[in-house]
Design a protein around this motif. Sequence first.
Motif, mmCIF file in Angstrom:
data_model
loop_
_atom_site.group_PDB
_atom_site.id
_atom_site.type_symbol
_atom_site.label_atom_id
_atom_site.label_comp_id
_atom_site.label_asym_id
_atom_site.label_seq_id
_atom_site.Cartn_x
_atom_site.Cartn_y
_atom_site.Cartn_z
ATOM 1 N N TRP A 1 -10.108 7.377 -7.052
ATOM 2 C CA TRP A 1 -10.833 8.648 -7.066
ATOM 3 C C TRP A 1 -10.996 9.162 -8.499
ATOM 4 O O TRP A 1 -12.057 9.651 -8.869
ATOM 5 C CB TRP A 1 -10.094 9.679 -6.221
ATOM 6 C CG TRP A 1 -9.901 9.253 -4.796
ATOM 7 C CD1 TRP A 1 -10.670 8.379 -4.071
ATOM 8 C CD2 TRP A 1 -8.835 9.639 -3.920
ATOM 9 N NE1 TRP A 1 -10.181 8.205 -2.811
ATOM 10 C CE2 TRP A 1 -9.046 8.978 -2.672
ATOM 11 C CE3 TRP A 1 -7.728 10.483 -4.031
ATOM 12 C CZ2 TRP A 1 -8.199 9.143 -1.587
ATOM 13 C CZ3 TRP A 1 -6.894 10.669 -2.944
ATOM 14 C CH2 TRP A 1 -7.122 9.988 -1.735
ATOM 15 N N ASP B 1 -5.019 4.774 -4.661
ATOM 16 C CA ASP B 1 -6.002 5.732 -4.151
ATOM 17 C C ASP B 1 -6.356 6.780 -5.199
ATOM 18 O O ASP B 1 -7.538 7.070 -5.434
ATOM 19 C CB ASP B 1 -5.454 6.405 -2.892
ATOM 20 C CG ASP B 1 -5.345 5.437 -1.725
ATOM 21 O OD1 ASP B 1 -6.065 4.402 -1.748
ATOM 22 O OD2 ASP B 1 -4.559 5.691 -0.801
ATOM 23 N N THR C 1 0.807 -1.222 0.000
ATOM 24 C CA THR C 1 0.000 0.000 0.000
ATOM 25 C C THR C 1 0.840 1.272 0.000
ATOM 26 O O THR C 1 0.309 2.356 -0.256
ATOM 27 C CB THR C 1 -0.925 0.013 1.228
ATOM 28 O OG1 THR C 1 -0.137 -0.111 2.426
ATOM 29 C CG2 THR C 1 -1.918 -1.145 1.163
#
Length: 803
Positions: free
Chosen positions: A399, A395, A389
């Motif tokens: 989005w 991320d 991660t």
Amino acid sequence: MGQPKPKVKKKKTVAQLQNLCKAWQVLTGIQRQDDDTNASRAGASAWQNISEKLHTVTSKLKITQTQLYNERRKVQRAKATSSLAKQKARSAEKENQVLGKEIEELTRRKEVEEQEQYKKEKGLGEKISRMEESGTRMRTTLRNMTKRVKRISDVKLTASRRATKQATEFSLKERGGAFSMQAREMAREMVNCGVPERKVGDAIQKIGKAMGMNVTQKMSEGTVRRAVLEGGVMADVQLGYELSSTSDQFKGHRMMGDWKLKDLEMRLGLEAVKTGDYERMPSEDEIRRVGREKLSQMPEEERRKLTMFIRAGCSMHKDLNTVKGGDEAMKSWWEESGNTPPMLLPNKWNAAALSTKGSAHTKKETEVSKRGATQLTTLAGMILKNKDTKKGQQDIYTWWMHNEVGYSVPFADVSNTRYGSHGEAACLLVVYRQQYLKFMEELRDGKEKPGFTNPEKNVYDALGSCIPTLTELVVHALYCVLISQPFMAHVRTHSNILLLGPFFSGKIELMQEVIDEPALWLGASVNPKTAMLEGTEFTEWTTMVVGAVHQLLPSLPHVIGALIAFLEGTKTTFRRFIEEFREGGDISQMSDGEKEDLFVPSTNDLNEGALGKVRLSKRARPNQTLLSHNSRQLYQNNETADFAQNKLQTREDQLFVRKLARQHQVSGRSRKTRERHMEHKKLRVLENRKRLMKRVEAERARQAQLEATRKALILDNSEIDKLKVPELDKQLRFHREEEKRRNSAVRIPTLTGLNKGRKQEELKRAVSRWLEYEGEAMHVGSDEDISDLATDCAVDLSDSDES
């Protein structure tokens, strides 16, 4: 004579009447007293009353006698003068006689009453004694009760304190000081919920405090670890109990699954030994011989069931390896067909070497660099959903895609090598190709120093302009939605793999149909009933993928050849992985009822999940032993808690479990396992070092041979014709090594399979290339010139090696 005069009743005097009334009252009083006396049970007081009354009557009688005497005298005095007085006297005398009789009766009755009263007094005395004794006891009881009453408040206070203590204090231990079975069960459940062993004791106390209870004892880390091992022991007991409760030999064999013939013979032999008459316990060989004889006496069908050994494999792995086989076949097809293969997608080091033209390492970097759709999906997974991660753009990608298309489009988990993840990633890259290209561009231009990283550049270039890569991507996407995903959905809903033989055959048939007629997938109209495995209609996602593929087809000239090559590879690979379902095999000989009874899971999810649990458990508990992990998993997965509640409630059972767990804990099993691993590792290191030394020695010998050949290099064709095969091999090996060092475009082929004439020709051509490389155009005329040239070359080569 005259008539006699009637008698005139004499009137009694007032005094006589008064005396008679008094006498009557006395007699009535006495009778009443008698009645009262007969009715009274009072004791001595009753007799006293009678005596007093008798005295009173006697006194009154004396008074009456005195009065009678006086009256008699009066009568005597009046006798002469009045007959009335005589009559009164006679009446009084009669009354006196009656009174005398009454007095006698009263006297007699008095005596009787005295006797009865004596008896009553005696009984009353005894009763009084008993009553006094009872009174003493009652007074003692009263004193005790009074004391108890006084202590009631203290007792209530003590009971209240005790009740409060019992309600607010919770003991984890039983009599004897050992932690109770419930406390151990609580510890195991908390460990299964993820609480570390060292924190279980504190956690129990804090939970008790939150519930208003004071847990006085605290479980240590060692106690918790042992409780976990006890759970594993109980799971082993449960397994043995369930196996021993199985009377059907076929079912018992199915549960064991991997028993071999010797284990079956041993089991049958032990059954025969238990029922037979033996003076001594037979040896293992004798038991197996008995079991073998018993097995041979069984009916053929029963013997076949017991000796059958089925290997079915995992359906998910079959499809996984099928895709790999198809991908390898498609990669080979590019080279075999002579078409331009997909672009290389090298790492940054190999990319730097490849960008340097004329580099001696270019061919090496080309060979180790990967290409194709699977490498593209791997790189895309590194960027869009990295398993680490801290890396990747997951991320921002999530989005951005939600903002771009209006909903989330999570990328396939290629980075974690999930089942079917490469096929799913290929579908995503085909459907959202333009969005991914736009995202990569914005990612490039949004940096502080605009530009691509090497993986980002590879993904952008391959997805944007590499037609061969897009061709492979389309093939993977079609196979994913039309075969792979329906296949996985089917095997997950049909849990017995032994019944999937016809389904597997149907998959091969579909692949062959598409090979024979690619238009089933690539045509203008795709029918789900003929194009998809077990298909009736397309899902929304399948429709999107097929539609996106058909939009790209006009720009993919080699898609038919690539698709056929891919399906040929998948068909061959899948047929190899379902070999156990072939006609005439053990599975095909089984009846449907036997397949139902002999249940074999269609996937290996349980084992894969168990391996995943081990990995996660190691991450959470690095120092945990394998024994502890297995104990936790067995206890949890087999629902041993319920078994223990029903079957292991006695104290003897609990003591046995604790004893066995303690033996496991102190046996050093984990330590011995680690020691065996280290011994094996050391042995492997020694073997590798020996092999490395042999390799180094062989390389030194080879280099020495090459150096010796360099010094005796043959450059004359006539001399080459005179060389024998061993000398030819030495010369050819030298030239092949030199050409490899020079990174020559032409190489000497492998010597194996070449005859002497071919070797002479290859050596002459190699000498010619050698002379050309050295830049010397020489015409060999004499042996002396050749010898001088060979010496000069050897010296030059020796100098160049040293430099």
